[in-house]
Motif scaffolding. Sequence first.
Motif, PDB file in Angstrom:
ATOM      1  N   GLN A  86       0.847  -1.186   0.000  1.00  0.00           N
ATOM      2  CA  GLN A  86       0.000   0.000   0.000  1.00  0.00           C
ATOM      3  C   GLN A  86       0.889   1.244   0.000  1.00  0.00           C
ATOM      4  OE1 GLN A  86      -3.331  -0.040  -0.247  1.00  0.00           O
ATOM      5  NE2 GLN A  86      -3.322  -2.285  -0.302  1.00  0.00           N
ATOM      6  N   ALA A  87       0.380   2.324  -0.580  1.00  0.00           N
ATOM      7  CA  ALA A  87       1.168   3.549  -0.690  1.00  0.00           C
ATOM      8  C   ALA A  87       1.638   4.039   0.672  1.00  0.00           C
ATOM      9  CB  ALA A  87       0.338   4.633  -1.382  1.00  0.00           C
ATOM     10  N   ALA A  88       0.810   3.851   1.705  1.00  0.00           N
ATOM     11  CA  ALA A  88       1.170   4.310   3.037  1.00  0.00           C
ATOM     12  C   ALA A  88       2.318   3.507   3.638  1.00  0.00           C
ATOM     13  CB  ALA A  88      -0.049   4.240   3.958  1.00  0.00           C
ATOM     14  N   ASP A  89       2.591   2.318   3.085  1.00  0.00           N
ATOM     15  CA  ASP A  89       3.636   1.451   3.624  1.00  0.00           C
ATOM     16  C   ASP A  89       4.947   1.546   2.849  1.00  0.00           C
ATOM     17  OD1 ASP A  89       1.838   0.521   5.519  1.00  0.00           O
ATOM     18  OD2 ASP A  89       1.165  -1.134   4.257  1.00  0.00           O
ATOM     19  N   LEU A  90       4.991   2.383   1.821  1.00  0.00           N
ATOM     20  CA  LEU A  90       6.182   2.430   0.965  1.00  0.00           C
ATOM     21  C   LEU A  90       7.290   3.318   1.524  1.00  0.00           C
ATOM     22  CD1 LEU A  90       4.590   2.542  -2.590  1.00  0.00           C
ATOM     23  CD2 LEU A  90       5.958   0.700  -1.599  1.00  0.00           C
ATOM     24  N   GLY A  91       6.928   4.399   2.190  1.00  0.00           N
ATOM     25  CA  GLY A  91       7.947   5.304   2.698  1.00  0.00           C
ATOM     26  C   GLY A  91       8.520   6.178   1.585  1.00  0.00           C
ATOM     27  N   PRO A  92       9.657   6.812   1.829  1.00  0.00           N
ATOM     28  CA  PRO A  92      10.240   7.724   0.834  1.00  0.00           C
ATOM     29  C   PRO A  92      10.633   7.000  -0.448  1.00  0.00           C
ATOM     30  CG  PRO A  92      11.788   7.297   2.617  1.00  0.00           C
ATOM     31  CD  PRO A  92      10.490   6.713   3.044  1.00  0.00           C
ATOM     32  N   LYS A  93      10.476   7.716  -1.543  1.00  0.00           N
ATOM     33  CA  LYS A  93      10.751   7.160  -2.871  1.00  0.00           C
ATOM     34  C   LYS A  93      11.958   7.863  -3.483  1.00  0.00           C
ATOM     35  CE  LYS A  93       8.732   7.390  -7.534  1.00  0.00           C
ATOM     36  NZ  LYS A  93       7.519   7.773  -8.294  1.00  0.00           N
ATOM     37  N   GLY A 116       8.144  -4.084   5.678  1.00  0.00           N
ATOM     38  CA  GLY A 116       8.386  -5.457   5.240  1.00  0.00           C
ATOM     39  C   GLY A 116       9.684  -5.637   4.485  1.00  0.00           C
ATOM     40  N   GLY A 117      10.440  -4.558   4.310  1.00  0.00           N
ATOM     41  CA  GLY A 117      11.719  -4.660   3.615  1.00  0.00           C
ATOM     42  C   GLY A 117      11.770  -3.753   2.396  1.00  0.00           C
ATOM     43  N   PRO A 118      12.972  -3.383   1.956  1.00  0.00           N
ATOM     44  CA  PRO A 118      13.128  -2.498   0.795  1.00  0.00           C
ATOM     45  C   PRO A 118      12.432  -3.058  -0.439  1.00  0.00           C
ATOM     46  CG  PRO A 118      15.221  -2.771   1.942  1.00  0.00           C
ATOM     47  CD  PRO A 118      14.278  -3.763   2.543  1.00  0.00           C
ATOM     48  N   ARG A 119      11.882  -2.171  -1.248  1.00  0.00           N
ATOM     49  CA  ARG A 119      11.197  -2.574  -2.472  1.00  0.00           C
ATOM     50  C   ARG A 119      11.736  -1.789  -3.663  1.00  0.00           C
ATOM     51  NH1 ARG A 119       6.418  -5.626  -2.296  1.00  0.00           N
ATOM     52  NH2 ARG A 119       6.256  -6.593  -0.251  1.00  0.00           N
ATOM     53  N   ILE A 120      11.588  -2.404  -4.840  1.00  0.00           N
ATOM     54  CA  ILE A 120      11.966  -1.777  -6.106  1.00  0.00           C
ATOM     55  C   ILE A 120      10.792  -1.907  -7.065  1.00  0.00           C
ATOM     56  CG2 ILE A 120      13.565  -1.817  -8.076  1.00  0.00           C
ATOM     57  CD1 ILE A 120      15.589  -3.210  -6.244  1.00  0.00           C
ATOM     58  N   TYR A 121      10.483  -0.807  -7.737  1.00  0.00           N
ATOM     59  CA  TYR A 121       9.480  -0.854  -8.801  1.00  0.00           C
ATOM     60  C   TYR A 121      10.156  -0.521 -10.126  1.00  0.00           C
ATOM     61  CZ  TYR A 121       5.511   0.147 -11.796  1.00  0.00           C
ATOM     62  OH  TYR A 121       4.619   0.137 -12.838  1.00  0.00           O
TER      63      TYR A 121
END
Length: 220
Positions: A86-93, A116-121
């Motif tokens: 969810q957008a609220a769970d992503l943090g700074p981009k 939940g850990g770093p993410r990449i889009y």
Amino acid sequence: MIRRVRRLLAAVAGTVLATATLALAGPTAAHAAAVGAERPAAGVDITGDHLDQPLRLRADLHATEVSAVLDQVSWLGRTGQQHGPQAADLGPKYTVVVLAGDVPTKTYDLYPLAKGGPRIYRPAKQPDRSKTLAGWFFGRLNMSETLRTAGVPLQRQFDTLSGGIGGGERVIPDDALDPGQDLDAAMSELQRLLLLNAGVMVVITAGLAGIALLVRRRTR
């Protein structure tokens, strides 16, 4: 007569085997050629939260930082998850643009502090207009520290795994994983592989049938 039949059999068999080899290795060879044709990255540009100006890192001046940032995105597979947190769970981009010379070639959105850990889009639309599938990926655990070292204003992180390899607590919670989507992607790839193998077997079978028919006619 027998020599002519043998030569003909050898020629037809060679053609069939070559066709089968190209069918199996063609995509890999094409991919290798494309990779080999790519120019080495000359640097990266980083934009995002609390960055008034883009960070412009160039390999000739910031080789270590550029290499570390590229290591965060260079391993991504062909298919990622279709849906992220969810957008609220992503943090700074932070958006990373990879450059070849002064030309942008690739772009990625990094979320080092995602829940939940770093993410990449990886967007489907890439600067070099290459055909890429959009997808979400779990990032490396050192993403935040890598970006901070490169100049991104992030607080230092101390939540690394303890106890060495295999030790420490689970960083990614069970509810953050979506095995269903990964299974669908794996099954899709397996189906493509099976169809390719089936096509190769049809070509080989047809070639052998043609050889047998030709031999039968020649030996009458």
